[in-house]
Design a protein around this motif. Structure first.
Motif, PDB file in Angstrom:
ATOM      1  N   ASP A  75       0.831  -1.215   0.000  1.00  0.00           N
ATOM      2  CA  ASP A  75       0.000   0.000   0.000  1.00  0.00           C
ATOM      3  C   ASP A  75       0.860   1.257   0.000  1.00  0.00           C
ATOM      4  N   GLU A  76       1.930   1.203   0.813  1.00  0.00           N
ATOM      5  CA  GLU A  76       2.822   2.361   0.858  1.00  0.00           C
ATOM      6  C   GLU A  76       3.501   2.584  -0.491  1.00  0.00           C
ATOM      7  N   LYS A  77       3.896   1.462  -1.125  1.00  0.00           N
ATOM      8  CA  LYS A  77       4.541   1.595  -2.438  1.00  0.00           C
ATOM      9  C   LYS A  77       3.591   2.217  -3.442  1.00  0.00           C
ATOM     10  N   ARG A  78       2.345   1.725  -3.453  1.00  0.00           N
ATOM     11  CA  ARG A  78       1.376   2.288  -4.380  1.00  0.00           C
ATOM     12  C   ARG A  78       1.117   3.760  -4.069  1.00  0.00           C
ATOM     13  N   GLU A  79       1.045   4.046  -2.778  1.00  0.00           N
ATOM     14  CA  GLU A  79       0.817   5.441  -2.390  1.00  0.00           C
ATOM     15  C   GLU A  79       2.019   6.303  -2.792  1.00  0.00           C
ATOM     16  N   MET A  80       3.222   5.742  -2.594  1.00  0.00           N
ATOM     17  CA  MET A  80       4.418   6.488  -2.961  1.00  0.00           C
ATOM     18  C   MET A  80       4.491   6.685  -4.476  1.00  0.00           C
ATOM     19  N   ALA A  81       4.158   5.611  -5.227  1.00  0.00           N
ATOM     20  CA  ALA A  81       4.175   5.733  -6.681  1.00  0.00           C
ATOM     21  C   ALA A  81       3.170   6.786  -7.133  1.00  0.00           C
TER      22      ALA A  81
END
Length: 325
Positions: free
Chosen positions: A37-43
């Motif tokens: 989720d953090e990766k998607r949010e960061m992306a």
């Protein structure tokens, strides 16, 4: 009972470890999901930042382009022109390599065609670095006797060059061939399929074999006629045949061509020498006139006290114009 107690204790320990491992796995999956989720949010955040940055860059570039658009366009056009020149140079080099490769392929095709059509003759490909031409075709008669040679030259170009004829004649003399035959897709102006130009037979590629059959047969007939006269030929007849044959003509043509080249070089040297003489004569005349003028000025200042110089007096008389008397 003791063993059962030990087994139950072991089982309990394993259950505890299994429970702990399952909890750790669940925790790991939870963390993995949170990390995804953090990766998607960061992306998504990065994409938003990039988009915002791009928008800002576009706005800034638009504002800067209003002032320096012409200069940038000129620079881009110069870059494009430079790239086009590089592309043209690469194309030219590629075409040169392609033309050379096509010439080698055409030479192999020609050699294969002659070998298949005249299997009794001797076909010798001309090695690179020797005399010009592509194939030296030695004609062999029905009885196995040598009848002469044909020097083949093949060209696969779009434009005809008149210089090919002179070069092929020189190659013919070097190879001691009786006939020079040039096969080319591009023909001289006024020639549609076949012609004899300056002692060289020129033919289109589609007429190569029919022309070769005709020339080969003429060499065989000429050789048979010479063979029939060999028994009764005298020295005078041999000299006459030599004088009326192609070899003597080739020799005379070579001498005439060399004399023509020497005459052109001599004319160029004569012009250069005449121009140099005229320049030196003008320089010497200028020096004489300056010296005589200086001598006259000094005579006018010193008068009769100044001794006369006989050589300058003569030069003064020669340099003076006819109206001065």
């Amino acid at each position: 009972d003791k063993k059962l107690a030990e087994l139950e204790a072991t089982l309990k320990t394993r259950d505890e470890k299994l429970t702990e491992a399952q909890q750790q796995q669940a925790e790991f999956l939870k963390k993995q999901r949170a990390l995804d989720d953090e990766k998607r949010e960061m992306a998504l955040t990065i994409e938003r930042k990039i988009q915002e940055g791009l928008d800002a860059v576009r706005v800034k570039a638009r504002s800067e382009a209003e002032d320096g658009l012409k200069m940038k366009v000129a620079e881009k056009e110069e870059q494009i022109a430079g790239m086009q020149r590089q592309i043209e140079e690469l194309k030219r080099r590629a075409e040169q390599g392609s033309q050379q490769l096509q010439g080698e392929v055409l030479e192999l095709e020609l050699e294969s065609l002659i070998v298949s059509r005249f299997p009794m003759d001797i076909i010798e490909p001309v090695a690179k670095g020797e005399f010009g031409g592509d194939v030296l075709h030695r004609v062999v008669g029905p009885a196995g006797q040598p009848c002469g040679a044909i020097l083949w030259e093949s060209k696969r170009t779009k434009n005809w060059s008149q210089g090919w004829l002179g070069k092929l004649r020189a190659d013919q003399r070097t190879a001691k061939a009786d006939i020079a035959l040039m096969i080319s897709e591009a023909l001289p102006p006024g020639v549609e399929t076949f012609d004899l130009l300056d002692g060289v037979y020129v033919a289109h590629t589609k007429c190569a074999i029919p022309i070769a059959i005709m020339l080969r047969q003429s060499l065989i007939e000429l050789a048979n006629s010479r063979l029939a006269q060999d028994g009764q030929a005298t020295k005078m007849e041999q000299v006459y045949r030599y004088l009326t044959g192609p070899r003597f003509r080739h020799r005379v043509e070579a001498i005439v061509e060399k004399f023509t080249d020497m005459q052109e070089d001599l004319a160029k040297e004569r012009k250069a020498t005449t121009r140099l003489w005229a320049k030196r004569e003008a320089q010497i005349q200028g020096v004489i006139e300056s010296t005589v003028g200086m001598y006259g000025d000094l005579q006018g200042i010193a008068g009769k006290v100044m001794q006369e110089i006989e050589g300058l007096e003569v030069l003064a008389i020669e340099a003076s114009p006819p109206d001065a008397e």
